[in-house]
Scaffold this motif. Structure first.
Motif, PDB file in Angstrom:
ATOM      1  N   ASN A   1     -45.112  40.208  -6.645  1.00 13.01           N
ATOM      2  CA  ASN A   1     -44.144  40.390  -5.555  1.00 13.01           C
ATOM      3  C   ASN A   1     -44.549  41.614  -4.723  1.00 13.01           C
ATOM      4  N   GLN A   2     -43.752  41.907  -3.679  1.00 13.31           N
ATOM      5  CA  GLN A   2     -44.111  43.013  -2.782  1.00 13.31           C
ATOM      6  C   GLN A   2     -44.135  44.353  -3.501  1.00 13.31           C
ATOM      7  N   ALA A   3     -43.180  44.552  -4.421  1.00 14.88           N
ATOM      8  CA  ALA A   3     -43.109  45.820  -5.160  1.00 14.88           C
ATOM      9  C   ALA A   3     -44.160  45.898  -6.270  1.00 14.88           C
ATOM     10  N   LYS A   4     -44.898  44.829  -6.479  1.00 15.05           N
ATOM     11  CA  LYS A   4     -45.951  44.728  -7.517  1.00 15.05           C
ATOM     12  C   LYS A   4     -45.376  44.900  -8.922  1.00 15.05           C
ATOM     13  N   THR A   5     -44.139  44.464  -9.126  1.00 12.50           N
ATOM     14  CA  THR A   5     -43.496  44.626 -10.442  1.00 12.50           C
ATOM     15  C   THR A   5     -43.390  43.310 -11.203  1.00 12.50           C
ATOM     16  N   ARG A   6     -43.366  42.196 -10.486  1.00 18.34           N
ATOM     17  CA  ARG A   6     -43.210  40.885 -11.126  1.00 18.34           C
ATOM     18  C   ARG A   6     -44.120  39.881 -10.441  1.00 18.34           C
ATOM     19  N   TYR A   7     -44.484  38.865 -11.212  1.00 13.67           N
ATOM     20  CA  TYR A   7     -45.247  37.771 -10.602  1.00 13.67           C
ATOM     21  C   TYR A   7     -44.279  36.761 -10.002  1.00 13.67           C
ATOM     22  N   ARG A   8     -44.596  36.288  -8.813  1.00 10.57           N
ATOM     23  CA  ARG A   8     -43.773  35.254  -8.186  1.00 10.57           C
ATOM     24  C   ARG A   8     -44.058  33.915  -8.883  1.00 10.57           C
ATOM     25  N   ALA A   9     -42.999  33.311  -9.428  1.00  9.79           N
ATOM     26  CA  ALA A   9     -43.182  32.083 -10.221  1.00  9.79           C
ATOM     27  C   ALA A   9     -43.801  30.947  -9.400  1.00  9.79           C
ATOM     28  N   THR A  10     -43.385  30.824  -8.130  1.00 12.78           N
ATOM     29  CA  THR A  10     -43.946  29.734  -7.311  1.00 12.78           C
ATOM     30  C   THR A  10     -45.443  29.962  -7.058  1.00 12.78           C
ATOM     31  N   LYS A  11     -45.820  31.242  -6.952  1.00 15.92           N
ATOM     32  CA  LYS A  11     -47.254  31.533  -6.743  1.00 15.92           C
ATOM     33  C   LYS A  11     -48.058  31.152  -7.992  1.00 15.92           C
ATOM     34  N   ILE A  12     -47.448  31.366  -9.182  1.00 17.56           N
ATOM     35  CA  ILE A  12     -48.137  30.957 -10.419  1.00 17.56           C
ATOM     36  C   ILE A  12     -48.285  29.430 -10.442  1.00 17.56           C
ATOM     37  N   LEU A  13     -47.218  28.729 -10.045  1.00 18.56           N
ATOM     38  CA  LEU A  13     -47.280  27.257 -10.035  1.00 18.56           C
ATOM     39  C   LEU A  13     -48.359  26.764  -9.064  1.00 18.56           C
ATOM     40  N   ASP A  14     -48.443  27.416  -7.898  1.00 19.07           N
ATOM     41  CA  ASP A  14     -49.483  27.030  -6.934  1.00 19.07           C
ATOM     42  C   ASP A  14     -50.877  27.336  -7.481  1.00 19.07           C
ATOM     43  N   PHE A  15     -50.983  28.459  -8.187  1.00 24.41           N
ATOM     44  CA  PHE A  15     -52.239  28.862  -8.835  1.00 24.41           C
ATOM     45  C   PHE A  15     -52.645  27.808  -9.880  1.00 24.41           C
ATOM     46  N   GLN A  16     -51.640  27.326 -10.640  1.00 29.38           N
ATOM     47  CA  GLN A  16     -51.916  26.324 -11.684  1.00 29.38           C
ATOM     48  C   GLN A  16     -52.318  24.980 -11.083  1.00 29.38           C
ATOM     49  N   LYS A  17     -51.778  24.709  -9.884  1.00 28.47           N
ATOM     50  CA  LYS A  17     -52.080  23.445  -9.217  1.00 28.47           C
ATOM     51  C   LYS A  17     -53.577  23.324  -8.959  1.00 28.47           C
TER      52      LYS A  17
ATOM     53  N   GLN B   1     -43.684  17.254 -10.980  1.00 25.94           N
ATOM     54  CA  GLN B   1     -45.092  17.490 -10.616  1.00 25.94           C
ATOM     55  C   GLN B   1     -45.934  17.963 -11.799  1.00 25.94           C
ATOM     56  N   GLU B   2     -45.357  17.875 -12.984  1.00 27.81           N
ATOM     57  CA  GLU B   2     -46.101  18.137 -14.224  1.00 27.81           C
ATOM     58  C   GLU B   2     -46.674  19.546 -14.276  1.00 27.81           C
ATOM     59  N   ASN B   3     -45.953  20.456 -13.669  1.00 22.82           N
ATOM     60  CA  ASN B   3     -46.441  21.817 -13.498  1.00 22.82           C
ATOM     61  C   ASN B   3     -45.271  22.785 -13.688  1.00 22.82           C
ATOM     62  N   CYS B   4     -45.356  23.643 -14.710  1.00 20.93           N
ATOM     63  CA  CYS B   4     -44.259  24.592 -14.935  1.00 20.93           C
ATOM     64  C   CYS B   4     -44.784  25.870 -15.594  1.00 20.93           C
ATOM     65  N   VAL B   5     -43.935  26.895 -15.606  1.00 22.63           N
ATOM     66  CA  VAL B   5     -44.323  28.186 -16.176  1.00 22.63           C
ATOM     67  C   VAL B   5     -43.123  28.782 -16.905  1.00 22.63           C
ATOM     68  N   VAL B   6     -43.394  29.478 -18.017  1.00 14.58           N
ATOM     69  CA  VAL B   6     -42.334  30.214 -18.710  1.00 14.58           C
ATOM     70  C   VAL B   6     -42.792  31.651 -18.946  1.00 14.58           C
ATOM     71  N   SER B   7     -41.796  32.539 -18.980  1.00 18.84           N
ATOM     72  CA  SER B   7     -42.076  33.943 -19.272  1.00 18.84           C
ATOM     73  C   SER B   7     -41.261  34.356 -20.492  1.00 18.84           C
ATOM     74  N   THR B   8     -41.891  35.106 -21.389  1.00 23.53           N
ATOM     75  CA  THR B   8     -41.182  35.558 -22.593  1.00 23.53           C
ATOM     76  C   THR B   8     -40.474  36.893 -22.339  1.00 23.53           C
ATOM     77  N   TYR B   9     -40.697  37.483 -21.165  1.00 25.13           N
ATOM     78  CA  TYR B   9     -40.223  38.833 -20.869  1.00 25.13           C
ATOM     79  C   TYR B   9     -38.715  38.994 -21.053  1.00 25.13           C
ATOM     80  N   ARG B  10     -37.931  38.034 -20.567  1.00 18.90           N
ATOM     81  CA  ARG B  10     -36.462  38.123 -20.625  1.00 18.90           C
ATOM     82  C   ARG B  10     -35.871  37.329 -21.785  1.00 18.90           C
ATOM     83  N   LEU B  11     -36.725  36.803 -22.621  1.00 18.33           N
ATOM     84  CA  LEU B  11     -36.256  35.989 -23.743  1.00 18.33           C
ATOM     85  C   LEU B  11     -35.919  36.897 -24.929  1.00 18.33           C
TER      86      LEU B  11
END
Ligand SMILES: [Zn+2]
Ligand SMILES: [Zn+2]
Length: 218
Positions: free
Chosen positions: A96-112, A150-160
């Motif tokens: 993200n702009q603050a460089k603190t978190r990854y944007r989930a949609t950007k990860i999905l696009d990266f995985q695509k 679209q058979e494309n998803c991401v999970v984060s363990t950070y908040r789990l």
């Protein structure tokens, strides 16, 4: 008649391809295990887990067997394989702009862009925080995101809170991504597909409800 036998052969072919214990001999279908044969008449899928760091890789390896068992028990899907890929580094451009978190949609696009030919679903796994624009916030920390159908998803363990629950957000995102399944219409707190409403509580969610499976809850 010729057409019919071709059709039967095609059906047999499909069954054979999803169960190596099944054999066709003189057009007679034999199987060592009837239960397995029945399971494999349902949608078949293979899952790739893509870890983005060492911690995520450990979680992915630990969860792979449970993930297969849980998905199969919930919706009669035959999971042929859950494969953990080698670790990939997430590029800083996905932050993200603050460089603190990854944007989930950007990860999905990266995985695509990744080459997951021959496999049905990719689930990215990271121990870093991920975010998206939701609940009236531009950058809201989330536990998972999927591109519906679209058979494309991401999970984060950070908040789990309880890492043993990791299979739950994975199954939730998997159903969005592979089965095109929306959030639980009954908003059932015991249903794995319940909307997290910004603060998902996984403890009670252990099953999938009849409404989500397309049956009317009696
Ligand atoms: Zn439900
Ligand atoms: Zn969801």
């Amino acid at each position: 008649m010729k057409k019919l036998s071709f059709l039967l052969l095609a059906v047999f072919g499909l069954l054979v391809s999803c169960n190596n214990k099944t054999e066709v001999q003189n057009n007679v279908l034999t199987t060592n295990d009837t239960t397995e044969y029945l399971d494999c008449t349902t949608p078949v899928c293979t899952i790739l887990l893509q870890p983005y760091d060492k911690t995520a890789e450990k979680y992915a390896k630990d969860v792979s067997k449970t993930l297969k068992e849980r998905i199969e028990s919930m919706d009669y899907i035959c999971v042929q394989q859950v494969k953990v890929l080698p670790i990939k580094q997430l590029p800083d451009t996905l932050l993200n702009q603050a460089k603190t978190r990854y944007r989930a949609t950007k990860i999905l696009d990266f995985q695509k862009q990744s080459h997951y030919k021959g496999h049905h679903v990719i689930i990215g796994v990271t121990s870093s925080d991920i975010s998206t624009s939701i609940h009236g916030y531009q950058d809201y920390g989330i536990q998972g995101l999927a591109y519906m159908g679209q058979e494309n998803c991401v999970v984060s363990t950070y908040r789990l809170k309880n890492k043993k629950d990791l299979w739950k957000p994975m199954v939730h995102e998997f159903f969005h991504a592979f089965m095109h399944m929306p959030h639980c219409p009954a908003d059932d707190p015991t249903c794995i597909m319940q909307d997290g409403h910004g603060k998902p509580n996984w403890t009670k969610r252990t099953k999938i409800c009849n409404k989500c499976l397309g049956y009317d809850a009696q």
